[in-house]
Design a protein around this motif. Structure first.
Motif, mmCIF file in Angstrom:
data_model
loop_
_atom_site.group_PDB
_atom_site.id
_atom_site.type_symbol
_atom_site.label_atom_id
_atom_site.label_comp_id
_atom_site.label_asym_id
_atom_site.label_seq_id
_atom_site.Cartn_x
_atom_site.Cartn_y
_atom_site.Cartn_z
ATOM 1 N N GLY A 1 0.811 -1.213 0.000
ATOM 2 C CA GLY A 1 0.000 0.000 0.000
ATOM 3 C C GLY A 1 0.842 1.261 0.000
ATOM 4 N N MET B 1 0.946 4.235 -2.884
ATOM 5 C CA MET B 1 0.782 5.648 -2.554
ATOM 6 C C MET B 1 2.031 6.445 -2.913
ATOM 7 N N ARG C 1 2.385 7.016 -6.622
ATOM 8 C CA ARG C 1 1.412 7.977 -7.149
ATOM 9 C C ARG C 1 1.779 9.416 -6.805
ATOM 10 N N PHE D 1 -6.891 0.960 -2.723
ATOM 11 C CA PHE D 1 -6.499 1.923 -3.756
ATOM 12 C C PHE D 1 -7.290 1.742 -5.056
#
Length: 235
Positions: A34, A38, A41, A122
């Motif tokens: 995760g 993140m 991105r 996500f």
């Protein structure tokens, strides 16, 4: 306490330990994958920043999980650590080998669930396979080094210091190893099922696991060369 009651208590304790291992491994892989999603991105293509964010999230999560779940199960979250612990324990009526197999099964299951949970959070496809290539002698050597160091740290950590030392070591190994320090066959499985920043292509997974197993053996040998461990000295 009757034999039946004692068996029920032992079963309940084993259930708690297995659940802790499942929960801890799932949470660890969810954090690794995760945070990688993140970070990728938000980093705007800066891989160094993405890796730094991924590292910090992993370090913090690992420390918290070991501190909170360690008293329940020992906080292995890693089949190689479980095998190491099992190999050092005397034979018992409950069958330590069977318990070790249960631990490994829930760790692998937890890794899969952790990857799926990260994807779901996500809004990504839950079921996927990684296309990220991680292969070659440098990568395999890096995994052997990373795992040897991890096992050495676990064996040599003074009482009460394992959580901080393991978390710090993994955080450092993210950066000084070419493989970014998986050091865990369960992590390889979870990351194989994620086509994200933290992933590894299925074809490359066996090489990583073999290198990790070799590294774990080297870690044990290095610890023996340093003499009795703190745990052995205390006993």
């Amino acid at each position: 306490m009757s034999n039946t009651a004692a068996a029920e208590v032992a079963t309940l304790r084993l259930t708690h330990r297995l659940f802790a291992e499942f929960l801890g491994t799932a949470a660890l892989l969810c954090a690794v994958i995760g945070s990688g999603i993140m970070a990728e991105r938000l980093a705007g293509g800066n891989t160094a920043i993405a890796l730094l964010a991924n590292t910090l999230a992993t370090v913090f999560t690992l420390y918290v999980l070991i501190e909170t779940l360690g008293p329940v199960s020992g906080a292995h979250f890693n089949p190689l650590v479980t095998l190491l612990v099992w190999s050092k324990m005397p034979a018992a009526p409950g069958g330590q080998a069977q318990v070790a197999l249960f631990f490994i099964a829930v760790q692998l299951s937890g890794a899969v669930v952790g990857a799926w949970l990260a994807h779901a959070m996500f809004d990504m496809s839950v079921l996927q396979l990684s296309s990220k290539l991680r292969s070659g002698w440098g990568q395999w050597l890096a995994e052997a080094v990373a795992t040897a160091g991890l096992i050495l740290v676990i064996l040599r950590a003074p009482a009460g210091k394992a959580a901080a030392l393991v978390a710090c070591y993994i955080g450092a190994a993210y950066w000084f190893t070419a493989s970014t320090s998986f050091a865990n066959p369960a992590a390889v499985l979870g990351r194989m099922l994620s086509d994200s920043f933290a992933g590894i292509a299925p074809a490359n997974a066996p090489g990583f696991v073999i290198a990790e197993a070799a590294g774990a053996l080297i870690g044990v040998l290095l610890s023996r060369a340093l003499g009795p461990t703190p745990a052995e000295t205390a006993s």
